[in-house]
Enzyme design. Sequence first.
Site, short mmCIF file in Angstrom:
data_model
loop_
_atom_site.label_atom_id
_atom_site.label_comp_id
_atom_site.label_asym_id
_atom_site.label_seq_id
_atom_site.Cartn_x
_atom_site.Cartn_y
_atom_site.Cartn_z
N GLU A 127 -18.50 -11.70 -65.50
CA GLU A 127 -19.75 -12.41 -65.77
C GLU A 127 -20.61 -12.49 -64.51
O GLU A 127 -21.84 -12.43 -64.59
CB GLU A 127 -19.44 -13.82 -66.29
CG GLU A 127 -18.86 -13.84 -67.68
CD GLU A 127 -19.76 -13.15 -68.70
OE1 GLU A 127 -20.99 -13.35 -68.64
OE2 GLU A 127 -19.24 -12.39 -69.54
N SER A 213 -12.66 5.40 -54.27
CA SER A 213 -13.27 5.71 -55.56
C SER A 213 -12.96 7.10 -56.10
O SER A 213 -12.72 7.25 -57.29
CB SER A 213 -14.79 5.53 -55.48
OG SER A 213 -15.13 4.16 -55.33
N HIS A 348 -14.48 0.55 -69.25
CA HIS A 348 -13.93 1.16 -68.04
C HIS A 348 -14.38 0.39 -66.80
O HIS A 348 -13.59 0.14 -65.89
CB HIS A 348 -14.39 2.61 -67.93
CG HIS A 348 -13.90 3.29 -66.68
ND1 HIS A 348 -12.61 3.72 -66.52
CD2 HIS A 348 -14.54 3.59 -65.52
CE1 HIS A 348 -12.47 4.26 -65.32
NE2 HIS A 348 -13.62 4.20 -64.69
N SER A 349 -15.63 0.01 -66.77
CA SER A 349 -16.18 -0.78 -65.67
C SER A 349 -17.45 -1.46 -66.18
O SER A 349 -17.83 -1.31 -67.35
CB SER A 349 -16.52 0.11 -64.46
OG SER A 349 -17.64 0.93 -64.76
#
Length: 460
Positions: A127, A213, A348-349
Site C-alpha cells: 500500500e 535485479s 509479480h511486483s
Amino acid sequence: MKMRQSSIIFRHAARKVSAPVGVHGTLTGEIGSGVAPAAMLPKAQSLSSSGSGQSQAVSFPGATAGSVFTESMAFLAEYQTIQTYRVLDSNGAVIVEDQDPNLSQDTCLKIYKTMVSLNQMDMVLYEAQRQGRISFYMTNYGEEGTHLGSAAALKNDDVIFGQYRETGVLLYRGFTIQQCMHQCYSNEKDLGKGRQMPVHYGSKALNIQTISSPLGTQLPQAAGAAYALKREGKDACVVCFFGEGAASEGDFHAALNIAATTEAPDMLLNNLPQYSRNNGYAISTPAREQYRGDGIASRGHGYGIHTIRVDGNDILAVYNVMKEARRIAVQEQKPVLIEALTYRVSHHSTSDDSFAYRPKKEVSDWTTQDAPMNRFRKYLESKKWWSEEQEQAFRKDARAEVLSAFSNAESLKKPAISNLFTDVYDEMPWNLVEQKKKLADLMEKYPGHFDTSIYVSDKQ
C-alpha cells in the site's frame, strides 16, 4: 522404480550397468543408496538383453556409463514424470507418520509467526508503494512455505543467494522488519546505503548475499562462493534460490554444469543446493508457454545432479528435502537441485497486473484451498499449539511492529551523497576524486537545483 509419495527420493545421476537400461537410461533410488560412481564402472562389458544376442556396453569416451548398443532404432519421446514429494495433505494432516520431522513447538511457532509477520509487512509496504511513499515492492503471498521450510533446515553459516521473493528466509535468520523498512526506504540506516531498489536485501552478518535485479546472475556466483567455502574448510553450503523464469537464462545452465562436472576432491563446487521456486508464471509468462519437458527438475537429471521435486506449499516437506539436500551437499560433496512447486498469489511486483494473464478465480481458489499458511496453521491446531485467539492477538502485535518500523524508516534522511563514490575501491582513484569534487562544486554553485536537505550531511 516408482517414487513413494511418503518418502524422500532423489533421482540419482549415476547408473548401474549390472541390469538392462530402461527407456530413460536412468535410475531412481533412495538417498544414500549405493549407486556406483561412473569411475568404478568397466569401460565395456557384455550385458544380457531381451531376445537373441548380446548388448555390448558403449566404450566411447563421451558415452554415459550404462549406455549399451542396440540394433533397433527408436527415438525417445516420452519420459517418466518426476513425482512431487509431500508430507501434509491440503488439510494439514500428516499422510505418513514417519515423514513428520517432529519439529519442536518453539520451532514450529517461530516458522508460523515469521509467516504472519511477513504477511503483515507485505500488506503495509504494498500500500505504501501505491501511495507513492516507496518506489517499488514485491510481495511474497502464496510462497511462504518455500521460504520457511528452507530456512528452518539450514544453519547460519550456510550462505544464501536469493532472488527477490525469499524475504521469509531473511526474517527467520534474524533480518528484522525494521531493517527491511530501512532498505525499502533507502534511508541512512539502509545497510546498502541507498544503492539498491527496494526488496533487494542483503546482510553480511547473516551470510545473505545482496539480491540483484538481473535474473540468474546469482547462480554462477553461488558456484564460486561454494568453492570458496570449501577452500576455507567450512562445514557449510551455499543455497541459491531462483524462479522458473530465471531457469530460462543461460546462467542457470552454466552454473549447473559447473556444479555437476567438478566432483574431484580438489574442485569442490558441489556443496551447492540449487533451489528453484516454480510458481507457474515467472513475471507474466505461464510455464506452459515458457518451456516443454518435465519442469525444472528434469534439467537437473540431465546435468547429472541429484534432483527432487517437492510440494512448495508444504512446509514440512520442504524442511525434510532441504535438510537432506544440505547433508548430501556438505557430507557427500554432491550438487543438488530442488524444484519446489508453489503458486504466486500476488502480482509479480507493483509494476505488474497479473489478471492480464490469469483469471481472478484461479488466484482466489489457490488462496482459499491450498495456501501454505492455512495448511501449516491446521497442522499447529491439530497439535493444540495454536488457536484463533492466539492468531488474532499475534496479528495485532505483528501489524503494530510493522507500522512502528514503517514510521521510523519514513522519518529518516537519505544516506550522505558522498556514498555515491565509496565502497568500490580500497582507495578512491583519481577520476572518482575529480568527479566527487565536480559534483560538490556544482551543488554549491546551483543550490536551488540541488535540494540536499533530505540527505545526511557529509560534514556530520
